[in-house]
Scaffold this motif. Structure first.
Motif: not given
Ligand SMILES: [Zn+2]
Length: 111
Positions: A61-74
């Motif tokens: 779709s070409g949009d870029s509002d997906l974060s490249g940061e992924l988190r766990t609880w810690t």
């Protein structure tokens, strides 16, 4: 990455298309982690395989509002994207990596 088990170096598990390096299937650390990430301001939860499906969708779709940061609880992880080139059918191949986990993604380069 701190080693909390006795898995041999070079061990690898593939579960639900996520490749986990450094652990065997019997190891508790061999299970793909579950992450939280942001997609268009909304929080999403899932494994790296789930994230990869969303990543594919955004690539189309070409949009870029997906974060490249992924988190766990810690912990917080940065996504690493490696282009692996195109094949004969113009599919673009990528490897998405987070820590010791990775998935392979292919995108139709003709669209
Ligand atoms: Zn292990």
């Amino acid at each position: 990455m701190t080693q909390q088990c006795t898995c041999p170096t070079g061990a690898q598990v593939e579960l639900g298309s996520v490749v986990v390096s450094g652990h065997e299937v019997s190891c508790v650390h061999g299970e793909p982690r579950r992450y939280v990430w942001q997609d268009g301001g909304h929080l999403q939860v899932g494994t790296l395989a789930d994230y990869a499906r969303t990543w594919e969708h955004h690539a189309y779709s070409g949009d870029s509002d997906l974060s490249g940061e992924l988190r766990t609880w810690t912990e917080s992880y940065r996504l690493r994207v490696e282009p692996l080139g195109a094949d004969d059918n113009d599919w673009m191949h990528y490897r998405l990596t987070i820590g010791n986990e990775s998935v392979y993604v292919q995108i139709d380069g003709r669209s």
